[in-house]
Enzyme design. Structure first.
Site, short mmCIF file in Angstrom:
data_model
loop_
_atom_site.label_atom_id
_atom_site.label_comp_id
_atom_site.label_asym_id
_atom_site.label_seq_id
_atom_site.Cartn_x
_atom_site.Cartn_y
_atom_site.Cartn_z
N HIS A 1 -3.79 6.77 4.05
CA HIS A 1 -4.13 5.54 3.33
C HIS A 1 -5.57 5.16 3.65
O HIS A 1 -6.00 5.22 4.81
CB HIS A 1 -3.15 4.43 3.75
CG HIS A 1 -3.42 3.14 3.05
ND1 HIS A 1 -3.71 3.07 1.72
CD2 HIS A 1 -3.44 1.85 3.50
CE1 HIS A 1 -3.90 1.81 1.37
NE2 HIS A 1 -3.75 1.05 2.45
N ASN B 1 -10.23 0.20 -0.35
CA ASN B 1 -8.76 0.27 -0.28
C ASN B 1 -8.18 -0.17 -1.63
O ASN B 1 -8.19 -1.35 -1.96
CB ASN B 1 -8.26 -0.64 0.85
CG ASN B 1 -6.75 -0.67 0.99
OD1 ASN B 1 -6.04 -0.07 0.19
ND2 ASN B 1 -6.27 -1.36 1.99
N CYS C 1 0.79 -1.24 0.00
CA CYS C 1 0.00 0.00 0.00
C CYS C 1 0.82 1.29 0.00
O CYS C 1 0.41 2.27 -0.62
CB CYS C 1 -0.98 -0.01 1.16
SG CYS C 1 -2.17 -1.34 1.00
N1 ACO Z 1 -19.08 -9.66 7.46
C1 ACO Z 1 -19.64 -10.11 8.60
N2 ACO Z 1 -18.91 -10.57 9.64
C2 ACO Z 1 -17.57 -10.57 9.49
C3 ACO Z 1 -16.94 -10.14 8.32
C4 ACO Z 1 -17.76 -9.68 7.28
N3 ACO Z 1 -17.24 -9.20 6.11
N4 ACO Z 1 -15.61 -10.28 8.47
C5 ACO Z 1 -15.40 -10.78 9.71
N5 ACO Z 1 -16.58 -10.96 10.31
C6 ACO Z 1 -16.85 -11.47 11.66
C7 ACO Z 1 -15.76 -12.38 12.15
O1 ACO Z 1 -15.99 -13.70 11.69
C8 ACO Z 1 -15.93 -12.25 13.66
O2 ACO Z 1 -17.01 -13.08 14.04
P1 ACO Z 1 -16.93 -13.90 15.44
O3 ACO Z 1 -16.80 -12.85 16.50
O4 ACO Z 1 -18.23 -14.63 15.44
O5 ACO Z 1 -15.71 -14.75 15.31
C9 ACO Z 1 -16.40 -10.80 13.84
O6 ACO Z 1 -16.86 -10.36 12.54
C10 ACO Z 1 -15.31 -9.88 14.32
O7 ACO Z 1 -14.15 -10.09 13.51
P2 ACO Z 1 -12.86 -9.24 13.74
O8 ACO Z 1 -11.77 -9.75 12.85
O9 ACO Z 1 -12.59 -9.12 15.19
O10 ACO Z 1 -13.34 -7.81 13.21
P3 ACO Z 1 -12.58 -6.43 13.30
O11 ACO Z 1 -13.41 -5.45 14.02
O12 ACO Z 1 -11.15 -6.61 13.75
O13 ACO Z 1 -12.55 -5.97 11.79
C11 ACO Z 1 -11.12 -5.85 9.87
C12 ACO Z 1 -11.88 -6.75 10.83
C13 ACO Z 1 -12.12 -4.94 9.18
C14 ACO Z 1 -10.41 -6.71 8.86
C15 ACO Z 1 -10.11 -4.98 10.68
O14 ACO Z 1 -9.34 -5.81 11.52
C16 ACO Z 1 -9.19 -4.19 9.78
O15 ACO Z 1 -9.60 -3.28 9.07
N6 ACO Z 1 -7.87 -4.49 9.82
C17 ACO Z 1 -6.90 -3.78 9.01
C18 ACO Z 1 -6.88 -4.38 7.65
C19 ACO Z 1 -6.14 -3.53 6.67
O16 ACO Z 1 -6.01 -2.35 6.82
N7 ACO Z 1 -5.63 -4.18 5.61
C20 ACO Z 1 -4.99 -3.50 4.55
C21 ACO Z 1 -3.54 -3.48 4.73
S1 ACO Z 1 -2.85 -2.61 3.43
C22 ACO Z 1 -2.10 -3.63 2.27
O17 ACO Z 1 -0.93 -3.63 2.13
C23 ACO Z 1 -2.88 -4.50 1.40
#
Ligand code: ACO
Length: 319
Positions: free
Chosen positions: A243, A273, A110
């Site tokens: 970002h 993103n 990114c």
């Molecule tokens: N829809 C519905 N439920 C979902 C989804 C979805 N799309 N995705 C995950 N869940 C569920 C999970 O299964 C979990 O359920 P459970 O509690 O029954 O196990 C629950 O939601 C909570 O999951 P978490 O992973 O704790 O959710 P979180 O609030 O951490 O959000 C996310 C996840 C959005 C991925 C967050 O952690 C995030 O944005 N992380 C940063 C990611 C990022 O920026 N990546 C890009 C990097 S840049 C690059 O180089 C590519």
């Protein structure tokens, strides 16, 4: 002597995939995606190649700067999702726009656009170039496992480009890599040699919470460091280009920085993103909307797989 940004351009795929549409084949909801990420839709390459998108963004930037293909001294492309492993994405774009200068890719996920600006800075410092085209283009939809709901909802496709010329627009720039492979990676293709174990399928694998933790720290430290390196204070910054990974990460930075939230430029709701392309797309949109005024100080920061992060302060030199 370093560089100034002379012009910008962008291109997006025609197909828009809304959260509601995504729900027809991914076990998710519009409410979950919006509340956890701020994303409402993303553009997806269905008909376009990444070269098509990148070349369109490049042509727009070149037309806006009045620069022809023959005027370019170097083409740099930041991408992790190019049409080919080889030749480079920069090479396929060079062919598409009819240029003949050296062209190569920068792979830094990114923050790749800011890493590419750092490479460009070196060319200007050594007097090796007068016009450099920097493109960041990503078809992240190709790298997704569309059965992995925690990752596939986050990304979109798009391309942004800038033409750089010698100047004093760059005020500070820093790039960082913290070798941590298992947090976010895409396995490489392995070929089909008989007898050798085949590799895993080539999809992005991400530990979202680990990336989140890294991101909130990297964002604030990066912005503060680059503002300090430029000899400025947070109050001097006219616009922040963060970002566009997750609105909650941006809101965290807003709450920690002494910069009013309305100075943070945001398009994550419409575009999700787009990895390396986020910042140059945001630049081009903001220019088009008339937000950026000559002399404005822009602070940029991005983070991604690697784990990489980068930040910069650039003075806007376009009327
Ligand atoms: N829809 C519905 N439920 C979902 C989804 C979805 N799309 N995705 C995950 N869940 C569920 C999970 O299964 C979990 O359920 P459970 O509690 O029954 O196990 C629950 O939601 C909570 O999951 P978490 O992973 O704790 O959710 P979180 O609030 O951490 O959000 C996310 C996840 C959005 C991925 C967050 O952690 C995030 O944005 N992380 C940063 C990611 C990022 O920026 N990546 C890009 C990097 S840049 C690059 O180089 C590519």
């Amino acid at each position: 002597m370093s560089f100034s940004i002379l012009s910008t351009g962008r291109a997006l795929p025609k197909t828009v995939l809304t959260n509601e549409e995504l729900c027809s084949f991914v076990d998710t909801t519009d409410e979950w995606i919006r509340s956890r990420t701020g994303i409402g839709q993303r553009h997806i390459c269905m008909e376009e190649s990444l070269t098509d998108l990148a070349a369109e963004a490049a042509r727009r930037a070149m037309a806006s700067a009045g620069v022809g293909a023959g005027d370019l001294d170097l083409i740099l492309c930041a991408t992790i999702s190019s049409d080919y492993i080889t030749p480079s994405h920069a090479g396929t774009v060079q062919e598409a726009i009819g240029a003949s200068c050296p062209a190569f890719d920068v792979s830094a996920a990114c923050p790749g656009f800011l890493f590419a600006l750092d490479v460009a800075d070196g060319y200007f410092a050594r007097g090796r170039a007068k016009r450099i085209l920097v493109i960041a283009a990503e078809a992240m939809s190709r790298l997704m496992d569309w059965r992995d709901r925690s990752t596939c909802v986050l990304f979109g496709d798009g391309a942004g480009a800038v033409v750089l010329g010698p100047g004093e627009g760059l005020r500070s720039l820093s790039i960082r890599t913290q070798g941590r492979t298992n947090v976010l990676y895409v396995p490489a293709a392995r070929g089909n040699l008989p007898g050798r174990a085949q590799g895993p399928e080539s999809y992005a694998v991400m530990d979202g919470q680990e990336v989140f933790k890294f991101a909130v720290t990297a964002m604030c430290r990066g912005l503060r460091g680059s503002i300090r390196d430029a000899g400025l204070s947070e109050a001097d910054i006219d616009w922040v280009l963060p970002h566009q990974a997750n609105m909650r990460i941006i809101e965290f930075a807003m709450s920690k920085m002494k910069i009013p939230p309305e100075r943070f430029l945001i398009n994550i709701e419409r575009l999700a993103n787009t990895s390396a392309a986020c910042i140059p797309i945001l630049l081009d949109e903001s220019r088009e909307q008339g937000k950026l005024k000559k002399g404005d100080l822009l602070a940029m920061c991005a983070f991604g797989a690697g784990l990489t992060s980068a930040s910069a302060v650039i003075r806007w030199e376009i009327d």
